[in-house]
Write an enzyme that holds these catalytic residues in place. Sequence first.
Site, PDB file in Angstrom:
ATOM      1  N   ASP A   1       8.530 153.747 -31.199  1.00  0.00           N
ATOM      2  CA  ASP A   1       8.078 154.422 -32.421  1.00  0.00           C
ATOM      3  C   ASP A   1       8.959 154.034 -33.605  1.00  0.00           C
ATOM      4  O   ASP A   1      10.163 154.299 -33.613  1.00  0.00           O
ATOM      5  CB  ASP A   1       8.144 155.942 -32.209  1.00  0.00           C
ATOM      6  CG  ASP A   1       7.667 156.722 -33.431  1.00  0.00           C
ATOM      7  OD1 ASP A   1       6.493 157.128 -33.452  1.00  0.00           O
ATOM      8  OD2 ASP A   1       8.471 156.919 -34.364  1.00  0.00           O
TER       9      ASP A   1
ATOM     10  N   TYR B   1      11.682 153.344 -42.133  1.00  0.00           N
ATOM     11  CA  TYR B   1      12.935 153.106 -41.401  1.00  0.00           C
ATOM     12  C   TYR B   1      13.569 151.760 -41.755  1.00  0.00           C
ATOM     13  O   TYR B   1      14.743 151.547 -41.488  1.00  0.00           O
ATOM     14  CB  TYR B   1      12.720 153.165 -39.885  1.00  0.00           C
ATOM     15  CG  TYR B   1      12.114 154.435 -39.365  1.00  0.00           C
ATOM     16  CD1 TYR B   1      11.991 155.580 -40.154  1.00  0.00           C
ATOM     17  CD2 TYR B   1      11.654 154.517 -38.048  1.00  0.00           C
ATOM     18  CE1 TYR B   1      11.417 156.745 -39.663  1.00  0.00           C
ATOM     19  CE2 TYR B   1      11.087 155.680 -37.543  1.00  0.00           C
ATOM     20  CZ  TYR B   1      10.971 156.786 -38.365  1.00  0.00           C
ATOM     21  OH  TYR B   1      10.398 157.932 -37.868  1.00  0.00           O
TER      22      TYR B   1
ATOM     23  N   LYS C   1       4.279 153.917 -39.253  1.00  0.00           N
ATOM     24  CA  LYS C   1       3.802 154.992 -40.135  1.00  0.00           C
ATOM     25  C   LYS C   1       3.742 154.541 -41.593  1.00  0.00           C
ATOM     26  O   LYS C   1       4.549 153.727 -42.028  1.00  0.00           O
ATOM     27  CB  LYS C   1       4.730 156.217 -40.017  1.00  0.00           C
ATOM     28  CG  LYS C   1       4.981 156.656 -38.588  1.00  0.00           C
ATOM     29  CD  LYS C   1       5.937 157.833 -38.499  1.00  0.00           C
ATOM     30  CE  LYS C   1       6.452 158.006 -37.079  1.00  0.00           C
ATOM     31  NZ  LYS C   1       7.589 157.130 -36.770  1.00  0.00           N
TER      32      LYS C   1
ATOM     33  N   HIS D   1       2.801 159.349 -42.492  1.00  0.00           N
ATOM     34  CA  HIS D   1       4.127 159.879 -42.174  1.00  0.00           C
ATOM     35  C   HIS D   1       4.306 161.346 -42.595  1.00  0.00           C
ATOM     36  O   HIS D   1       4.890 162.147 -41.866  1.00  0.00           O
ATOM     37  CB  HIS D   1       5.187 158.994 -42.855  1.00  0.00           C
ATOM     38  CG  HIS D   1       6.512 158.992 -42.169  1.00  0.00           C
ATOM     39  ND1 HIS D   1       7.351 157.907 -42.177  1.00  0.00           N
ATOM     40  CD2 HIS D   1       7.149 159.945 -41.459  1.00  0.00           C
ATOM     41  CE1 HIS D   1       8.450 158.202 -41.500  1.00  0.00           C
ATOM     42  NE2 HIS D   1       8.358 159.427 -41.057  1.00  0.00           N
TER      43      HIS D   1
ATOM     44  N   ASN E   1       3.761 165.381 -39.298  1.00  0.00           N
ATOM     45  CA  ASN E   1       4.231 166.457 -40.190  1.00  0.00           C
ATOM     46  C   ASN E   1       3.110 167.199 -40.918  1.00  0.00           C
ATOM     47  O   ASN E   1       3.350 167.793 -41.967  1.00  0.00           O
ATOM     48  CB  ASN E   1       5.243 165.905 -41.204  1.00  0.00           C
ATOM     49  CG  ASN E   1       6.442 165.301 -40.515  1.00  0.00           C
ATOM     50  OD1 ASN E   1       7.142 165.978 -39.767  1.00  0.00           O
ATOM     51  ND2 ASN E   1       6.670 164.010 -40.728  1.00  0.00           N
TER      52      ASN E   1
ATOM     53  N   SER F   1      12.639 164.357 -33.374  1.00  0.00           N
ATOM     54  CA  SER F   1      13.916 165.076 -33.252  1.00  0.00           C
ATOM     55  C   SER F   1      13.855 166.044 -32.068  1.00  0.00           C
ATOM     56  O   SER F   1      14.189 167.230 -32.198  1.00  0.00           O
ATOM     57  CB  SER F   1      14.241 165.820 -34.546  1.00  0.00           C
ATOM     58  OG  SER F   1      15.621 166.084 -34.626  1.00  0.00           O
ATOM     59  N   PRO F   2      13.448 165.554 -30.882  1.00  0.00           N
ATOM     60  CA  PRO F   2      13.203 166.460 -29.752  1.00  0.00           C
ATOM     61  C   PRO F   2      14.446 167.199 -29.266  1.00  0.00           C
ATOM     62  O   PRO F   2      14.338 168.216 -28.588  1.00  0.00           O
ATOM     63  CB  PRO F   2      12.648 165.540 -28.664  1.00  0.00           C
ATOM     64  CG  PRO F   2      13.121 164.169 -29.021  1.00  0.00           C
ATOM     65  CD  PRO F   2      13.165 164.145 -30.519  1.00  0.00           C
ATOM     66  N   LEU F   3      15.635 166.686 -29.631  1.00  0.00           N
ATOM     67  CA  LEU F   3      16.875 167.340 -29.188  1.00  0.00           C
ATOM     68  C   LEU F   3      17.487 168.195 -30.288  1.00  0.00           C
ATOM     69  O   LEU F   3      18.566 168.750 -30.125  1.00  0.00           O
ATOM     70  CB  LEU F   3      17.891 166.277 -28.734  1.00  0.00           C
ATOM     71  CG  LEU F   3      17.386 165.291 -27.672  1.00  0.00           C
ATOM     72  CD1 LEU F   3      18.402 164.190 -27.417  1.00  0.00           C
ATOM     73  CD2 LEU F   3      17.047 166.017 -26.378  1.00  0.00           C
TER      74      LEU F   3
ATOM     75  N   LYS G   1      15.796 159.136 -29.610  1.00  0.00           N
ATOM     76  CA  LYS G   1      16.466 157.934 -30.100  1.00  0.00           C
ATOM     77  C   LYS G   1      17.837 157.840 -29.458  1.00  0.00           C
ATOM     78  O   LYS G   1      18.514 158.864 -29.311  1.00  0.00           O
ATOM     79  CB  LYS G   1      16.613 158.047 -31.616  1.00  0.00           C
ATOM     80  CG  LYS G   1      17.399 156.920 -32.248  1.00  0.00           C
ATOM     81  CD  LYS G   1      17.875 157.292 -33.635  1.00  0.00           C
ATOM     82  CE  LYS G   1      19.260 157.882 -33.579  1.00  0.00           C
ATOM     83  NZ  LYS G   1      19.828 158.165 -34.887  1.00  0.00           N
TER      84      LYS G   1
ATOM     85  N   ARG H   1      22.499 156.388 -22.213  1.00  0.00           N
ATOM     86  CA  ARG H   1      21.640 157.505 -22.637  1.00  0.00           C
ATOM     87  C   ARG H   1      20.173 157.109 -22.661  1.00  0.00           C
ATOM     88  O   ARG H   1      19.302 157.924 -22.344  1.00  0.00           O
ATOM     89  CB  ARG H   1      22.071 158.018 -24.012  1.00  0.00           C
ATOM     90  CG  ARG H   1      23.275 158.909 -23.889  1.00  0.00           C
ATOM     91  CD  ARG H   1      23.565 159.656 -25.174  1.00  0.00           C
ATOM     92  NE  ARG H   1      24.996 159.876 -25.274  1.00  0.00           N
ATOM     93  CZ  ARG H   1      25.694 159.833 -26.396  1.00  0.00           C
ATOM     94  NH1 ARG H   1      25.084 159.564 -27.540  1.00  0.00           N
ATOM     95  NH2 ARG H   1      26.984 160.047 -26.395  1.00  0.00           N
TER      96      ARG H   1
ATOM     97  N   ASN I   1      17.665 159.249 -20.568  1.00  0.00           N
ATOM     98  CA  ASN I   1      16.544 159.947 -21.209  1.00  0.00           C
ATOM     99  C   ASN I   1      15.213 159.667 -20.532  1.00  0.00           C
ATOM    100  O   ASN I   1      14.286 160.468 -20.631  1.00  0.00           O
ATOM    101  CB  ASN I   1      16.454 159.577 -22.699  1.00  0.00           C
ATOM    102  CG  ASN I   1      17.552 160.219 -23.525  1.00  0.00           C
ATOM    103  OD1 ASN I   1      18.237 161.127 -23.060  1.00  0.00           O
ATOM    104  ND2 ASN I   1      17.728 159.755 -24.751  1.00  0.00           N
TER     105      ASN I   1
END
Length: 288
Positions: A48, A53, A78, A111, A140, A188-190, A232, A238, A242
């Site tokens: 993604d 970015y 996006k 986006h 969003n 931002s899942p964490l 990310k 990690r 993940n």
Amino acid sequence: MHNDIPDLPLNNGNRIPQLGLGVFQVDNAEDTKNSIKWALAAGYRHIDTAAYYGNEQWVGEAIRESNVKREDIFVTSKLWNAVRGYDETKAAFQETLDKLGFDYLDMYLIHWPAPGYLESWRAMEDLYKEGKIKNIGVSNFNQKQMDDVLAHGTVKPVVDQIETHPYLQQDEMHAYLESKGILHEAWSPLGGGNNNAISDPVISELAAAHDVSAAQIILRWHVQRAEIVIPKSIHEARVQQNRDIFAFGLDEDEMKAIAALDAGKRVGPNPDDEAWLKQSQSYTSRKK
């Protein structure tokens, strides 16, 4: 090795890998390419990115340099807020394709719901009908904005990618999306910043009980809620860790313990903030 990462069905008959790698704020070629290389080696098949970015070109290079076929990787980008309008959206999409070095995109999202998104959606529908984009969606968007797209569009968005983590669980939006047959994708899942759910004592306790990392507990929680997650990381261990969230499960009490952490605390901007959305239309991508 990657067969244990489930694919979720989209409302148009296509499928999306439930776990992907995000590359937000990865702002140099080496880190971008390494994280993708490690992810693909670990069995991820979903990457993604976004025009904003500034790393699309490196994403494309990393995929070309890998030994995984392009058609086996689900790539999302996006449309940034500074671009609105039919022709402008088509031009921006072509720029994204050129930077990636691809002739099609697996998924393209608006986006943020900055003003003018309906015209952009119309352009994306045409690109979808032409086969240039396999799946189109949004990011969003709140219920009101989503209703607007559903009322005026001819193609239903396949996902809404929204900030979601234990401190901002989006239950109401989750139920709404489910009722419309639109998948909930968590960015931002964490958590992050001051809302770093990864260091919450409840999460730490569950991690110890399962002998896994705090991140794995949170990602597993998302997965059991039938959400798509795109964590990310620029650290190989990690990235591997993940993806290793399909070997254990959380029971009902553990899911409830995490549900109790919801505090409505955001990491990023609020899509209900019309002033921010308008202002954001003057920001261009991080790198031209």
